[in-house]
Write a protein that holds these residues in place. Structure first.
Motif, PDB file in Angstrom:
ATOM      1  N   GLN A   1       0.821  -1.198   0.000  1.00  0.00           N
ATOM      2  CA  GLN A   1       0.000   0.000   0.000  1.00  0.00           C
ATOM      3  C   GLN A   1       0.858   1.252   0.000  1.00  0.00           C
ATOM      4  O   GLN A   1       1.985   1.237   0.466  1.00  0.00           O
ATOM      5  N   GLY A   2       0.296   2.324  -0.531  1.00  0.00           N
ATOM      6  CA  GLY A   2       1.000   3.582  -0.575  1.00  0.00           C
ATOM      7  C   GLY A   2       0.057   4.714  -0.925  1.00  0.00           C
ATOM      8  O   GLY A   2      -1.130   4.660  -0.593  1.00  0.00           O
ATOM      9  N   TYR A   3       0.560   5.713  -1.622  1.00  0.00           N
ATOM     10  CA  TYR A   3      -0.241   6.874  -1.977  1.00  0.00           C
ATOM     11  C   TYR A   3       0.174   7.399  -3.347  1.00  0.00           C
ATOM     12  O   TYR A   3       1.208   7.016  -3.883  1.00  0.00           O
ATOM     13  N   TYR A   4      -0.655   8.288  -3.898  1.00  0.00           N
ATOM     14  CA  TYR A   4      -0.308   8.986  -5.130  1.00  0.00           C
ATOM     15  C   TYR A   4      -0.795  10.427  -5.040  1.00  0.00           C
ATOM     16  O   TYR A   4      -1.770  10.729  -4.359  1.00  0.00           O
ATOM     17  N   VAL A   5      -0.069  11.311  -5.709  1.00  0.00           N
ATOM     18  CA  VAL A   5      -0.451  12.719  -5.850  1.00  0.00           C
ATOM     19  C   VAL A   5      -0.105  13.136  -7.268  1.00  0.00           C
ATOM     20  O   VAL A   5       0.845  12.611  -7.856  1.00  0.00           O
ATOM     21  N   GLY A   6      -0.865  14.054  -7.830  1.00  0.00           N
ATOM     22  CA  GLY A   6      -0.545  14.448  -9.193  1.00  0.00           C
ATOM     23  C   GLY A   6      -1.378  15.588  -9.730  1.00  0.00           C
ATOM     24  O   GLY A   6      -2.168  16.212  -9.022  1.00  0.00           O
ATOM     25  N   LEU A   7      -1.171  15.819 -11.008  1.00  0.00           N
ATOM     26  CA  LEU A   7      -1.868  16.848 -11.778  1.00  0.00           C
ATOM     27  C   LEU A   7      -2.602  16.176 -12.927  1.00  0.00           C
ATOM     28  O   LEU A   7      -2.135  15.165 -13.458  1.00  0.00           O
ATOM     29  N   PHE A   8      -3.726  16.755 -13.331  1.00  0.00           N
ATOM     30  CA  PHE A   8      -4.447  16.214 -14.483  1.00  0.00           C
ATOM     31  C   PHE A   8      -5.051  17.339 -15.286  1.00  0.00           C
ATOM     32  O   PHE A   8      -5.205  18.464 -14.812  1.00  0.00           O
ATOM     33  N   SER A   9      -5.371  17.023 -16.516  1.00  0.00           N
ATOM     34  CA  SER A   9      -6.160  17.935 -17.343  1.00  0.00           C
ATOM     35  C   SER A   9      -7.368  17.156 -17.825  1.00  0.00           C
ATOM     36  O   SER A   9      -7.351  15.928 -17.872  1.00  0.00           O
ATOM     37  N   GLU A  10      -8.401  17.875 -18.140  1.00  0.00           N
ATOM     38  CA  GLU A  10      -9.627  17.241 -18.605  1.00  0.00           C
ATOM     39  C   GLU A  10     -10.077  17.980 -19.849  1.00  0.00           C
ATOM     40  O   GLU A  10     -10.296  19.188 -19.815  1.00  0.00           O
TER      41      GLU A  10
END
Length: 161
Positions: A42-51
């Motif tokens: 288990q862990g985590y994620y963080v990020g940026l997105f465009s739609e």
């Protein structure tokens, strides 16, 4: 050939009129590196997105995520098509790439997979989504040389600006 060029030009013109939004996301990430589900980390994620809105009932959502699972870290690039069959609820599908940032002799640095998911637009730009990505290449191998599946499950929140 002229019809293909014309169709491409019309498609590009339609994309220019599409609405593009940006946002941030993050949440829980889990990986399975075996076929028996006995090696769940288990862990985590963080990020940026465009739609990118496509006229009709779909959107394209490319993202760039940093994923930290146990001692490994990845740059994850999902490119999801979001299909809205019910207002504010979407089904997602598309390719996902993961680039391993740590060195390891038992694995390749690049993982290519297909992802499927479910999401919902809540309110004021807030969204929630869950996605499962299936590995399609041989990114991990056991010490005996056998292919080990590396599948990733993400559940998180995001906000569109």
């Amino acid at each position: 050939m002229k019809r293909v060029v014309l169709a491409f030009a019309i498609g590009c013109f339609g994309m220019m009129n599409a609405q593009i939004k940006f946002g941030v996301n993050g949440g829980f990430s889990s990986a399975v590196v075996s076929s028996k589900w006995d090696n769940l980390t288990q862990g985590y994620y963080v990020g940026l997105f465009s739609e990118i809105g496509i006229p009709g009932f779909a959107k394209v959502q490319p993202a760039l995520n940093y994923v930290k699972i146990h001692d490994d870290s990845y740059i994850q690039v999902p490119v999801m098509m979001k299909f809205y069959f019910v207002p504010k609820v979407n089904i997602q599908a598309g390719p996902q790439f993961a680039f391993r940032m740590n060195d390891s002799s038992s694995s390749s640095k690049t993982n290519f997979g297909a992802a499927v998911g479910l999401g919902a637009d809540l309110f004021s730009g807030l969204l929630i989504e869950a996605r499962y990505a299936f590995q399609l290449n041989e990114a991990f191998k056991s010490p005996a040389g056998d292919k080990l599946p590396f599948n990733i499950f993400n559940v998180g929140l995001g906000i569109r600006f």
